[in-house]
Design a protein around this motif. Structure first.
Motif, PDB file in Angstrom:
ATOM      1  N   ALA A 142       0.846  -1.192   0.000  1.00 27.36           N
ATOM      2  CA  ALA A 142       0.000   0.000   0.000  1.00 27.36           C
ATOM      3  C   ALA A 142       0.880   1.240   0.000  1.00 27.36           C
ATOM      4  CB  ALA A 142      -0.908   0.003   1.227  1.00 27.36           C
ATOM      5  N   ARG A 143       0.833   1.996  -1.081  1.00 29.22           N
ATOM      6  CA  ARG A 143       1.640   3.206  -1.195  1.00 29.22           C
ATOM      7  C   ARG A 143       0.745   4.440  -1.114  1.00 29.22           C
ATOM      8  NH1 ARG A 143       3.082  -0.424  -4.946  1.00 29.22           N
ATOM      9  NH2 ARG A 143       5.226  -1.145  -5.045  1.00 29.22           N
ATOM     10  N   PRO A 144       1.311   5.578  -0.701  1.00 25.61           N
ATOM     11  CA  PRO A 144       0.545   6.827  -0.777  1.00 25.61           C
ATOM     12  C   PRO A 144       0.103   7.076  -2.211  1.00 25.61           C
ATOM     13  CG  PRO A 144       2.510   7.124   0.553  1.00 25.61           C
ATOM     14  CD  PRO A 144       2.625   5.761  -0.061  1.00 25.61           C
ATOM     15  N   TRP A 145      -1.029   7.716  -2.365  1.00 22.10           N
ATOM     16  CA  TRP A 145      -1.628   7.933  -3.686  1.00 22.10           C
ATOM     17  C   TRP A 145      -0.680   8.644  -4.637  1.00 22.10           C
ATOM     18  CZ3 TRP A 145      -5.443   6.250  -6.547  1.00 22.10           C
ATOM     19  CH2 TRP A 145      -5.940   7.012  -7.603  1.00 22.10           C
ATOM     20  N   SER A 146       0.142   9.563  -4.117  1.00 28.99           N
ATOM     21  CA  SER A 146       1.008  10.368  -4.976  1.00 28.99           C
ATOM     22  C   SER A 146       2.290   9.644  -5.373  1.00 28.99           C
ATOM     23  CB  SER A 146       1.379  11.672  -4.265  1.00 28.99           C
ATOM     24  OG  SER A 146       2.039  11.392  -3.040  1.00 28.99           O
ATOM     25  N   GLU A 147       2.565   8.512  -4.718  1.00 33.21           N
ATOM     26  CA  GLU A 147       3.819   7.803  -4.993  1.00 33.21           C
ATOM     27  C   GLU A 147       3.690   6.965  -6.261  1.00 33.21           C
ATOM     28  OE1 GLU A 147       6.407   4.231  -2.934  1.00 33.21           O
ATOM     29  OE2 GLU A 147       5.442   5.717  -1.651  1.00 33.21           O
ATOM     30  N   PRO A 148       4.607   7.081  -7.204  1.00 33.67           N
ATOM     31  CA  PRO A 148       4.515   6.306  -8.450  1.00 33.67           C
ATOM     32  C   PRO A 148       4.729   4.827  -8.202  1.00 33.67           C
ATOM     33  CG  PRO A 148       6.625   7.440  -8.330  1.00 33.67           C
ATOM     34  CD  PRO A 148       5.805   7.943  -7.170  1.00 33.67           C
ATOM     35  N   VAL A 149       4.131   4.022  -9.043  1.00 35.07           N
ATOM     36  CA  VAL A 149       4.278   2.570  -8.968  1.00 35.07           C
ATOM     37  C   VAL A 149       5.211   2.124 -10.087  1.00 35.07           C
ATOM     38  CG1 VAL A 149       3.087   0.367  -9.069  1.00 35.07           C
ATOM     39  CG2 VAL A 149       1.967   2.326  -8.011  1.00 35.07           C
ATOM     40  N   GLN A 150       6.265   1.398  -9.723  1.00 34.87           N
ATOM     41  CA  GLN A 150       7.228   0.979 -10.717  1.00 34.87           C
ATOM     42  C   GLN A 150       7.419  -0.541 -10.728  1.00 34.87           C
ATOM     43  OE1 GLN A 150      10.734   3.239  -9.790  1.00 34.87           O
ATOM     44  NE2 GLN A 150       9.961   5.086 -10.766  1.00 34.87           N
ATOM     45  N   ALA A 151       6.457  -1.230 -10.150  1.00 39.56           N
ATOM     46  CA  ALA A 151       6.546  -2.694 -10.130  1.00 39.56           C
ATOM     47  C   ALA A 151       5.945  -3.270 -11.401  1.00 39.56           C
ATOM     48  CB  ALA A 151       5.799  -3.238  -8.899  1.00 39.56           C
ATOM     49  N   GLU A 152       6.412  -4.434 -11.800  1.00 34.88           N
ATOM     50  CA  GLU A 152       5.899  -5.105 -12.984  1.00 34.88           C
ATOM     51  C   GLU A 152       4.923  -6.194 -12.569  1.00 34.88           C
ATOM     52  OE1 GLU A 152       9.073  -6.570 -15.299  1.00 34.88           O
ATOM     53  OE2 GLU A 152       9.963  -4.609 -15.719  1.00 34.88           O
ATOM     54  N   LYS A 153       3.895  -6.398 -13.375  1.00 34.62           N
ATOM     55  CA  LYS A 153       2.942  -7.482 -13.080  1.00 34.62           C
ATOM     56  C   LYS A 153       3.545  -8.802 -13.519  1.00 34.62           C
ATOM     57  CE  LYS A 153      -1.556  -7.225 -12.850  1.00 34.62           C
ATOM     58  NZ  LYS A 153      -2.952  -7.156 -13.216  1.00 34.62           N
TER      59      LYS A 153
END
Length: 237
Positions: free
Chosen positions: A226-237
């Motif tokens: 769970a990341r803050p809404w403003s934090e970008p997601v850089q994980a791959e599915k």
């Protein structure tokens, strides 16, 4: 991440989104809310089935809301047990949120219903705790699993310290009863820190995510963090 809540939004053909505060009262007034609720419950069960074997999403719960009107139109025990059997899902992954108003309106029926649903294996949450007038009197009779605290406690008020004292007392009470607490409406990192210090267990709100379609949810939380809404997601599915 431990799961998500199923919410409804009315998306028009031109892309405009009508909020539930506009259309839900109309459905309730005309006795149609149970049809929307049933549709959402079935969609949640279908999604849980699709997540069943996923190494991340397979452990998630989806919480769904039960309207006070649903008790009048549906045999809720029959409905929920049928849905879980039809989609072959663990009932413990379907969290049933019941508001205080249900208990105020039909307390004996609601308490008996909760007991049967719990015995079957569903997770039961008391929603919007603190928004009604009979909270403490009925809490002693309800064998619920989770206490969801009304977001009104987080709103700014000239009596901020009094609000904090009440919130701390509710969390302590829930812990004594063996009920984890979920605080709704969390929007800032400061609220997360303050609520953690008070002893709250689970947080829900715009700080982590605004309401999003399922596909966006799966893309945003592919690794279960769970990341803050403003934090970008850089994980791959």
């Amino acid at each position: 991440m431990i799961g998500a809540e199923a919410l409804s939004r009315w998306v028009c053909e031109d892309g405009r989104v009508i909020p539930p505060a506009v259309f839900i009262p109309i459905l309730e007034e005309h006795g149609k809310i149970w049809q929307l609720d049933y549709h959402i419950w079935e969609m949640a069960c279908r999604l849980l089935k699709s997540w069943k074997d996923d190494p991340v999403f397979g452990s998630y719960r989806i919480s769904v809301n039960i309207s006070v009107k649903d008790i009048y139109y549906l045999d809720l025990y029959e409905v929920f047990t049928h849905l879980t059997e039809e989609y072959k899902i663990d009932p413990g992954h379907l969290e049933l949120e019941i508001t205080e108003t249900v208990f105020m309106d039909k307390p004996k029926e609601a308490i008996a219903l909760i007991q049967r649903l719990k015995e079957y294996g569903f997770t039961i949450a008391i929603d919007d705790f603190g928004s009604g007038y009979s909270s403490l009197s009925f809490l002693k009779d309800i064998q619920a699993d989770i206490l969801k605290i009304d977001m009104e406690f987080l709103r700014k008020t000239e009596h901020q310290e009094r609000s904090r004292i009440i919130l701390r007392s509710i969390v302590a009470l829930a812990r004594e009863l063996g009920m984890p607490t979920v605080v709704e409406g969390v929007e800032t990192s400061q609220q997360v820190r303050d609520l953690t210090q008070i002893g709250c267990d689970i947080f829900q709100g715009f700080y982590y995510s605004r309401p999003v379609p399922v596909a966006d949810f799966e893309e945003r939380f592919p690794d279960g963090l769970a990341r803050p809404w403003s934090e970008p997601v850089q994980a791959e599915k």
